[in-house]
Write a protein that holds these residues in place. Structure first.
Motif, PDB file in Angstrom:
ATOM      1  N   LYS A 150      -0.601  -9.997   3.272  1.00 30.23           N
ATOM      2  CA  LYS A 150       0.407 -10.147   2.224  1.00 30.23           C
ATOM      3  C   LYS A 150       0.697  -8.775   1.624  1.00 30.23           C
ATOM      4  CE  LYS A 150      -0.886 -14.866   0.924  1.00 30.23           C
ATOM      5  NZ  LYS A 150      -2.020 -15.038   1.868  1.00 30.23           N
ATOM      6  N   LYS A 151       1.933  -8.370   1.725  1.00 28.05           N
ATOM      7  CA  LYS A 151       2.335  -7.068   1.216  1.00 28.05           C
ATOM      8  C   LYS A 151       3.430  -7.242   0.171  1.00 28.05           C
ATOM      9  CE  LYS A 151       1.085  -4.815   5.528  1.00 28.05           C
ATOM     10  NZ  LYS A 151       1.484  -3.917   6.633  1.00 28.05           N
ATOM     11  N   TYR A 152       3.391  -6.407  -0.836  1.00 30.31           N
ATOM     12  CA  TYR A 152       4.322  -6.478  -1.951  1.00 30.31           C
ATOM     13  C   TYR A 152       4.877  -5.080  -2.201  1.00 30.31           C
ATOM     14  CZ  TYR A 152       1.407 -10.615  -2.675  1.00 30.31           C
ATOM     15  OH  TYR A 152       0.694 -11.774  -2.496  1.00 30.31           O
ATOM     16  N   TYR A 153       6.155  -5.012  -2.470  1.00 29.63           N
ATOM     17  CA  TYR A 153       6.801  -3.721  -2.710  1.00 29.63           C
ATOM     18  C   TYR A 153       7.729  -3.801  -3.911  1.00 29.63           C
ATOM     19  CZ  TYR A 153       5.282  -2.495   2.008  1.00 29.63           C
ATOM     20  OH  TYR A 153       4.534  -2.232   3.131  1.00 29.63           O
ATOM     21  N   ALA A 154       7.826  -2.700  -4.626  1.00 30.31           N
ATOM     22  CA  ALA A 154       8.867  -2.568  -5.632  1.00 30.31           C
ATOM     23  C   ALA A 154      10.210  -2.475  -4.922  1.00 30.31           C
ATOM     24  CB  ALA A 154       8.628  -1.315  -6.468  1.00 30.31           C
ATOM     25  N   ASP A 155      11.237  -3.003  -5.543  1.00 25.63           N
ATOM     26  CA  ASP A 155      12.564  -2.974  -4.920  1.00 25.63           C
ATOM     27  C   ASP A 155      13.007  -1.550  -4.592  1.00 25.63           C
ATOM     28  OD1 ASP A 155      13.971  -5.737  -6.860  1.00 25.63           O
ATOM     29  OD2 ASP A 155      12.740  -5.709  -5.046  1.00 25.63           O
ATOM     30  N   SER A 156      12.599  -0.602  -5.413  1.00 23.66           N
ATOM     31  CA  SER A 156      13.049   0.777  -5.250  1.00 23.66           C
ATOM     32  C   SER A 156      12.477   1.448  -4.002  1.00 23.66           C
ATOM     33  CB  SER A 156      12.676   1.599  -6.484  1.00 23.66           C
ATOM     34  OG  SER A 156      11.272   1.577  -6.689  1.00 23.66           O
ATOM     35  N   VAL A 157      11.417   0.890  -3.433  1.00 21.97           N
ATOM     36  CA  VAL A 157      10.800   1.518  -2.265  1.00 21.97           C
ATOM     37  C   VAL A 157      10.845   0.638  -1.028  1.00 21.97           C
ATOM     38  CG1 VAL A 157       9.244   2.791  -3.802  1.00 21.97           C
ATOM     39  CG2 VAL A 157       8.430   0.704  -2.663  1.00 21.97           C
ATOM     40  N   LYS A 158      11.308  -0.589  -1.185  1.00 30.20           N
ATOM     41  CA  LYS A 158      11.333  -1.523  -0.070  1.00 30.20           C
ATOM     42  C   LYS A 158      12.180  -0.964   1.080  1.00 30.20           C
ATOM     43  CE  LYS A 158      11.266  -5.624  -1.608  1.00 30.20           C
ATOM     44  NZ  LYS A 158      11.655  -6.903  -2.218  1.00 30.20           N
ATOM     45  N   GLY A 159      11.628  -1.017   2.281  1.00 32.80           N
ATOM     46  CA  GLY A 159      12.324  -0.486   3.443  1.00 32.80           C
ATOM     47  C   GLY A 159      12.069   0.985   3.694  1.00 32.80           C
ATOM     48  N   ARG A 160      11.480   1.676   2.730  1.00 29.40           N
ATOM     49  CA  ARG A 160      11.181   3.107   2.896  1.00 29.40           C
ATOM     50  C   ARG A 160       9.680   3.375   2.917  1.00 29.40           C
ATOM     51  NH1 ARG A 160      12.486   6.634  -0.959  1.00 29.40           N
ATOM     52  NH2 ARG A 160      12.355   5.129  -2.678  1.00 29.40           N
ATOM     53  N   PHE A 161       8.931   2.613   2.149  1.00 33.50           N
ATOM     54  CA  PHE A 161       7.481   2.805   2.050  1.00 33.50           C
ATOM     55  C   PHE A 161       6.768   1.676   2.791  1.00 33.50           C
ATOM     56  CE2 PHE A 161       7.217   5.289  -2.243  1.00 33.50           C
ATOM     57  CZ  PHE A 161       8.183   6.175  -1.781  1.00 33.50           C
ATOM     58  N   ALA A 162       5.576   1.976   3.296  1.00 30.95           N
ATOM     59  CA  ALA A 162       4.765   0.971   3.966  1.00 30.95           C
ATOM     60  C   ALA A 162       3.310   1.150   3.561  1.00 30.95           C
ATOM     61  CB  ALA A 162       4.907   1.093   5.473  1.00 30.95           C
ATOM     62  N   ILE A 163       2.722   0.069   3.087  1.00 32.89           N
ATOM     63  CA  ILE A 163       1.318   0.095   2.688  1.00 32.89           C
ATOM     64  C   ILE A 163       0.482  -0.511   3.801  1.00 32.89           C
ATOM     65  CG2 ILE A 163       1.468  -2.126   1.474  1.00 32.89           C
ATOM     66  CD1 ILE A 163      -0.518  -0.954  -0.590  1.00 32.89           C
ATOM     67  N   SER A 164      -0.690   0.056   4.017  1.00 34.65           N
ATOM     68  CA  SER A 164      -1.596  -0.462   5.038  1.00 34.65           C
ATOM     69  C   SER A 164      -3.022  -0.190   4.595  1.00 34.65           C
ATOM     70  CB  SER A 164      -1.320   0.189   6.396  1.00 34.65           C
ATOM     71  OG  SER A 164      -1.544   1.590   6.337  1.00 34.65           O
ATOM     72  N   ARG A 165      -3.943  -0.852   5.250  1.00 32.56           N
ATOM     73  CA  ARG A 165      -5.344  -0.633   4.908  1.00 32.56           C
ATOM     74  C   ARG A 165      -6.184  -0.695   6.177  1.00 32.56           C
ATOM     75  NH1 ARG A 165      -7.045  -4.896   0.737  1.00 32.56           N
ATOM     76  NH2 ARG A 165      -9.132  -3.990   1.006  1.00 32.56           N
ATOM     77  N   ASP A 166      -7.310  -0.028   6.119  1.00 26.84           N
ATOM     78  CA  ASP A 166      -8.280  -0.063   7.203  1.00 26.84           C
ATOM     79  C   ASP A 166      -9.625  -0.415   6.569  1.00 26.84           C
ATOM     80  OD1 ASP A 166     -10.057   0.336   9.260  1.00 26.84           O
ATOM     81  OD2 ASP A 166      -9.173   2.211   9.924  1.00 26.84           O
ATOM     82  N   ASN A 167     -10.018  -1.657   6.720  1.00 24.25           N
ATOM     83  CA  ASN A 167     -11.255  -2.095   6.082  1.00 24.25           C
ATOM     84  C   ASN A 167     -12.494  -1.499   6.747  1.00 24.25           C
ATOM     85  OD1 ASN A 167      -9.812  -3.541   4.220  1.00 24.25           O
ATOM     86  ND2 ASN A 167     -10.171  -5.531   5.179  1.00 24.25           N
ATOM     87  N   THR A 168     -12.355  -0.987   7.969  1.00 26.12           N
ATOM     88  CA  THR A 168     -13.520  -0.381   8.629  1.00 26.12           C
ATOM     89  C   THR A 168     -13.822   0.996   8.047  1.00 26.12           C
ATOM     90  OG1 THR A 168     -12.190   0.614  10.388  1.00 26.12           O
ATOM     91  CG2 THR A 168     -13.012  -1.630  10.752  1.00 26.12           C
ATOM     92  N   THR A 169     -12.799   1.663   7.518  1.00 29.10           N
ATOM     93  CA  THR A 169     -13.012   2.984   6.914  1.00 29.10           C
ATOM     94  C   THR A 169     -12.841   2.947   5.403  1.00 29.10           C
ATOM     95  OG1 THR A 169     -10.691   3.588   7.245  1.00 29.10           O
ATOM     96  CG2 THR A 169     -12.227   4.164   9.002  1.00 29.10           C
ATOM     97  N   SER A 170     -12.617   1.749   4.851  1.00 21.77           N
ATOM     98  CA  SER A 170     -12.457   1.578   3.398  1.00 21.77           C
ATOM     99  C   SER A 170     -11.348   2.480   2.858  1.00 21.77           C
ATOM    100  CB  SER A 170     -13.779   1.851   2.673  1.00 21.77           C
ATOM    101  OG  SER A 170     -14.757   0.947   3.078  1.00 21.77           O
TER     102      SER A 170
END
Length: 123
Positions: free
Chosen positions: A56-76
């Motif tokens: 589940k990813k959430y973005y502010a309208d001002s950054v939607k389509g330009r920013f991408a959030i991701s995570r790597d739980n193996t490297t915290s």
């Protein structure tokens, strides 16, 4: 949990930058992770967040389509890839952590904060 943001810098408008946040001290996979930013003279505002699975990813309208959030739980670590940057994206970027998804867009619901990293976009 302790958080440390890195990766900020100076970039020209239209360019890209990736900021990262390293977590330690607790099981990283338990936490919802968020990014917030604060420009001079402005209140801190929500940028992006994702749940502990990274589904589940959430973005502010001002950054939607330009920013991408991701995570790597193996490297915290959680990352924020920022593309097509604009001068108005200039701010100090903060990573934050919380349990659960309630109030994911609001900083007051986050329990842990890292020191910010400066992102400056020149025109």
């Amino acid at each position: 949990v302790q958080l440390q943001a890195s990766g900020g810098g100076l970039v020209q408008a239209g360019g890209s930058l990736r900021v990262s946040c390293a977590a330690s001290g607790d099981t990283f996979g338990r936490y919802t992770m968020g990014w917030f930013r604060q420009a001079p003279g402005s209140e801190r505002g929500f940028v992006a967040a994702l749940d502990w699975y990274g589904d589940k990813k959430y973005y502010a309208d001002s950054v939607k389509g330009r920013f991408a959030i991701s995570r790597d739980n193996t490297t915290s670590a959680v990352h924020l890839q920022m593309n097509s940057l604009k001068p108005e994206d200039t701010a100090v970027y903060y990573c934050a952590a919380k349990r659960g998804l309630a109030g994911v867009r609001f900083g007051r619901y986050y329990n842990y904060w890292g020191r910010g990293t400066q992102v400056t976009v020149s025109s």
